[in-house]
Scaffold this motif. Structure first.
Motif, short mmCIF file in Angstrom:
data_model
loop_
_atom_site.label_atom_id
_atom_site.label_comp_id
_atom_site.label_asym_id
_atom_site.label_seq_id
_atom_site.Cartn_x
_atom_site.Cartn_y
_atom_site.Cartn_z
N ALA A 63 0.83 -1.21 0.00
CA ALA A 63 0.00 0.00 0.00
C ALA A 63 0.85 1.24 0.00
N GLY A 64 2.13 1.11 0.25
CA GLY A 64 3.01 2.27 0.30
C GLY A 64 4.44 1.83 0.38
N THR A 65 5.28 2.74 0.76
CA THR A 65 6.70 2.37 0.87
C THR A 65 7.23 2.78 2.24
N ARG A 66 8.39 2.26 2.54
CA ARG A 66 9.08 2.64 3.77
C ARG A 66 10.58 2.61 3.47
N GLU A 84 14.28 2.71 -0.45
CA GLU A 84 12.82 2.77 -0.37
C GLU A 84 12.27 1.43 -0.83
N ILE A 85 11.57 0.73 0.05
CA ILE A 85 11.03 -0.58 -0.34
C ILE A 85 9.52 -0.60 -0.09
N PRO A 86 8.80 -1.52 -0.72
CA PRO A 86 7.36 -1.61 -0.47
C PRO A 86 7.10 -1.91 1.01
N ALA A 87 6.05 -1.35 1.57
CA ALA A 87 5.72 -1.58 2.97
C ALA A 87 5.44 -3.07 3.22
N ALA A 88 4.78 -3.69 2.27
CA ALA A 88 4.48 -5.12 2.40
C ALA A 88 4.86 -5.82 1.09
N PRO A 89 6.14 -6.10 0.90
CA PRO A 89 6.56 -6.70 -0.37
C PRO A 89 5.94 -8.08 -0.58
N VAL A 139 27.19 -6.74 -10.12
CA VAL A 139 25.77 -6.76 -10.53
C VAL A 139 24.87 -5.82 -9.73
N GLY A 140 25.43 -5.12 -8.73
CA GLY A 140 24.60 -4.32 -7.83
C GLY A 140 23.71 -3.32 -8.55
N LYS A 141 24.30 -2.52 -9.43
CA LYS A 141 23.53 -1.47 -10.11
C LYS A 141 22.40 -2.07 -10.94
N ARG A 142 22.68 -3.20 -11.57
CA ARG A 142 21.67 -3.80 -12.43
C ARG A 142 20.53 -4.40 -11.59
N LEU A 143 20.88 -4.91 -10.40
CA LEU A 143 19.83 -5.41 -9.51
C LEU A 143 18.93 -4.25 -9.10
N GLU A 144 19.56 -3.12 -8.76
CA GLU A 144 18.79 -1.95 -8.31
C GLU A 144 17.89 -1.41 -9.43
N SER A 145 18.30 -1.66 -10.68
CA SER A 145 17.47 -1.18 -11.78
C SER A 145 16.24 -2.07 -11.99
N ILE A 146 16.29 -3.27 -11.44
CA ILE A 146 15.17 -4.19 -11.60
C ILE A 146 14.12 -4.00 -10.48
N ALA A 147 14.60 -3.87 -9.24
CA ALA A 147 13.68 -3.69 -8.10
C ALA A 147 14.46 -3.11 -6.93
N PRO A 148 13.76 -2.52 -5.93
CA PRO A 148 14.47 -2.05 -4.74
C PRO A 148 15.31 -3.19 -4.16
N THR A 149 16.57 -2.88 -3.90
CA THR A 149 17.50 -3.94 -3.49
C THR A 149 18.15 -3.58 -2.15
N VAL A 150 18.07 -4.51 -1.22
CA VAL A 150 18.66 -4.30 0.11
C VAL A 150 19.89 -5.19 0.24
N LEU A 151 21.03 -4.58 0.52
CA LEU A 151 22.30 -5.32 0.59
C LEU A 151 22.81 -5.38 2.02
N ALA A 207 12.79 -6.05 6.55
CA ALA A 207 12.68 -5.76 5.11
C ALA A 207 11.63 -6.66 4.46
N GLY A 208 11.62 -7.95 4.85
CA GLY A 208 10.71 -8.90 4.20
C GLY A 208 9.34 -8.96 4.86
N ASN A 209 9.12 -8.13 5.91
CA ASN A 209 7.82 -8.06 6.58
C ASN A 209 7.41 -9.39 7.20
N VAL A 210 8.37 -10.04 7.88
CA VAL A 210 8.07 -11.31 8.55
C VAL A 210 8.53 -11.22 10.02
N THR A 211 8.18 -10.10 10.67
CA THR A 211 8.67 -9.85 12.02
C THR A 211 7.97 -10.68 13.10
N ASP A 212 6.75 -11.18 12.81
CA ASP A 212 6.04 -11.98 13.82
C ASP A 212 6.85 -13.23 14.16
N GLU A 213 7.30 -13.94 13.12
CA GLU A 213 8.05 -15.17 13.33
C GLU A 213 9.39 -14.85 14.01
#
Lengths: 332, 337
Positions: free
Chosen positions: B48-51, B61-66, B146-158, B175-181
């Motif tokens: 629904a947004g980004t964070r 900047e990544i999707p709030a719920a990827p 490959v870093g720059k090319r990855l970033e051109s495809i989607a938000p990339t967290v390294l 980042a992956g929105n799996v904090t409950d587990e």
């Protein structure tokens, strides 16, 4: 001093030096073990861990070093006599390349990981490549040393490229082969030696059997033929012996360079041009050089070790430069 | 001349293909239909947004719920361990897969493999997966490649390879929105650590340990003293007295020791060594246990050489398995002098 007496005296001296180095090789290692423990480990064994370390690791390593060194020395002397080139060593005929390629295939394609597993591949690789080089080096007039060397270098280059390609696509294979490629006698149990020993024995007999004809061959093909030497037969026997020797040594320890190159020169300086004496000296001097290099490798980077192949390269490179710059590199 | 033309033509075709693939990626990023049917549900609702998250490659900047996450390098198994279901992964070793729990193995196998574990990622294949987030941990050389090319495809967290494992797990979860587990695993970890410390407090205080190991990459006739990985957890979290490299020096684990150094292990009270899930010495370590020197060590003959199972040390799941194994190993010391 007359030459025959000097030769015998030198041989006795070489034997004494070798015996001293064998003793040092058992006594010196990456851990300090008291000489009394070494003595007890050999002659009054008990279940003390230090004694096991001597019997399990240092003794087999010393024996493997002795045999591999002797074999490399003899094969170096043999190939220099065969191709009449003072800068030749077993690698020139593609032996190392053949072994390395076969081991790469065994490790990278067949998943073999232990030295005991891939040593037969190394042996077979050396044999197949040397036979190939022998075939390529044969001209209509018979086998020519120069063409044979060229064929060896070419086949070696091609196999080297293929080996690199496999290793680049399979990093695991590269990892598994790293130590073997450097040339090492670390962690080689005596089990790896016994199966190859009969081949070494046969090869040594063959080598000494052709030492006389090789003396005649040093005078040139025409003169050798005039003396009744059967050139083709002599060369085939020499190449067969060479393959068994260098292939077996490479299978056990990986491609250890420079020993087969340097030692025959020293032997020639002491004993003169007679191949029989050169062979005998090489058998005694080469293991001394290998054991000295191995002992150095154990102590200079404690607690780790440097593979013997790297130490011999450090020692051998300056010697090679000297040999190349000499006007008559200990003239063959 | 003709070869130059051919090269130029080849480059042009390659560029056109790459552009088309990137265009398709951009167009299909929020699509529906087949792509979304196949989309893995990572636990969150549709983006629904980004964070913003802080990473080794800056603030991203990544999707709030990827929803469509691709994991590259070491991020795959930790993300799956947290309950994530990536749409794309890079290869992991057979030995890592063999010890994976069933459902995690299924999650790994359901994902598309987009390349080896390093920088040799198939970018076209990756782009075709239409990821909305890429998680990466590998060597900086691979990132340069490959870093720059990855970033051109989607938000990339390294993440860098030196990231501490707990921080790594926490940041992947965020980042992956799996904090409950993550919260559940973290609580279980703390409970187990506290229990081990309490149960074996005296043993831990009075005993010197050494953790030895050998990898399938180790040179013949060599082993090493492990001071990173699971033994780091035993030392830093549990408090075992384990040897460690001096400040500023390379880890002891980077130094191959010849087998004759096995005798030196007798100065420690307890030796730990790697075993598989069934408790057998791991295959690379077998050559050590087969030596007479090992068998003659007083520590071994008195039963104070303990096999410990370490399936991994990059996320809580495998670390919890390690703690269970260590717990069992320490229990066997009870009553031994």
């Amino acid at each position: 001093m007359p030459r025959p007496r000097r030769r015998v005296l030198g041989l006795v001296l070489a034997l004494v030096v070798l015996t001293a180095l064998l003793t040092l090789s058992v006594m010196i290692g990456s851990t300090a073990i008291a000489p009394s423990v070494v003595w007890h480990a050999l002659f009054d064994p008990s279940a003390h861990p230090d004694q096991f370390a001597i019997r399990d690791f240092r003794l087999p390593r010393t024996i493997v070093g002795l045999v591999v060194g002797a074999v490399l020395g003899l094969s170096g002397a043999l190939i220099q006599a065969l191709v009449r080139n003072p800068l030749a060593d077993p690698g020139v005929l593609g032996v190392h390349a053949g072994s390395s390629f076969a081991v790469t295939v065994a490790v990278g394609v067949l998943g073999v990981r232990e030295a005991r597993g891939y040593m037969w591949f190394a042996f077979a690789g050396a044999l197949v490549v040397t036979l190939l080089v022998l075939a390529l080096g044969s001209t209509r007039k018979g086998s020519s040393p120069v063409v044979m060397v060229l064929a060896g270098v070419c086949v070696g280059a091609v196999l080297g490229g293929a080996r690199e390609a496999i290793q680049l696509t399979d990093p695991d294979a590269f990892d598994a082969m790293r130590y073997w490629n450097a040339g090492s006698i670390t962690g080689r149990p005596l089990d790896v030696l016994w199966p190859v020993l009969p081949f070494f024995a046969v090869a040594a007999v063959l080598a000494f059997a052709v030492s006389g004809p090789l003396n005649a061959l040093a005078l040139g093909d025409e003169l050798a033929r005039a003396q009744g030497v059967r050139l083709a037969r002599t060369r085939v026997i020499a190449v067969l012996a060479l393959t068994l020797l260098a292939g077996g040594a490479t299978a056990i320890a990986g491609p250890v360079g420079f020993i087969g190159l340097m030692v025959p020169h020293v032997a020639r300086w002491i004993a003169g041009p007679d191949q029989r004496w050169i062979f005998a000296y090489s058998v005694l001097l080469a293991p001394s050089l290998l054991l000295v290099s191995d002992i150095l490798g154990r102590v200079v980077m404690r607690p780790g070790e440097i593979p013997v192949g790297i130490v011999t390269a450090f020692v051998g490179a300056p010697v090679l430069v000297v040999l190349v710059r000499r006007r008559k590199a200990s003239g063959l | 001349m003709s070869s130059t033309l051919t090269t130029k033509r080849g480059l042009a075709v390659a560029a056109a293909l790459m552009s088309a693939s990137l265009l398709l990626t951009a167009c299909g990023g929020d699509g529906d239909g087949a792509a979304d049917t196949a989309a893995a549900d990572t636990g969150g609702e549709k983006s629904a947004g980004t964070r913003s998250v802080k990473a080794a490659n800056g603030t991203v900047e990544i999707p709030a719920a990827p929803r469509r996450i691709v994991t590259i390098g070491n991020t795959g198994l930790p993300f799956i361990d947290l309950g994530g279901k990536p749409v794309g992964v890079t290869e992991v070793s057979d030995s890592d897969l063999a010890v994976l729990p069933k459902e995690q193995k299924a999650a790994y196998e359901a994902a598309e493999v987009v390349g080896g574990s390093g920088g040799d990622v198939d970018l076209e294949k990756l782009a075709a997966l239409e990821p909305d987030l890429i998680l990466v941990q590998f060597h900086s050389n691979d990132w340069d490649k490959v870093g720059k090319r990855l970033e051109s495809i989607a938000p990339t967290v390294l993440w860098g390879l030196d990231t501490e494992w707990k921080a790594f797990a926490g940041e992947i979860a965020t980042a992956g929105n799996v904090t409950d587990e993550l919260g559940r695993q973290k609580a279980e970890f703390e409970k187990k650590v506290a229990a081990i410390k309490e149960t074996y407090g005296k043993t831990i205080g009075d005993t010197t340990f050494v953790d030895v190991s050998r990898g399938d990459w180790s040179d013949p006739g060599t082993f090493y003293i492990a001071d990173i990985g699971c033994s780091e957890i035993a030392r830093d979290d549990i408090g075992l007295d384990l040897p460690e490299a001096a400040e500023g020096k390379d880890p002891l684990a980077y130094e191959s020791l010849p087998f004759e150094r096995i005798t030196g292990l007798s100065k420690y009270d307890v030796i730990t060594y790697p075993v598989d899930a069934e408790g057998r010495p791991t295959e690379p370590f077998v050559p050590v246990t087969e030596t007479s020197t090992w068998k003659a060590l007083p520590t071994v003959t008195s039963g104070r050489a303990l096999g410990v199972f370490c399936p991994g040390n990059n996320s809580y799941g495998p670390v919890l398995q390690y703690l269970d194994s260590l717990d069992g190993a320490l229990a066997t010391l009870a009553g031994k002098p």
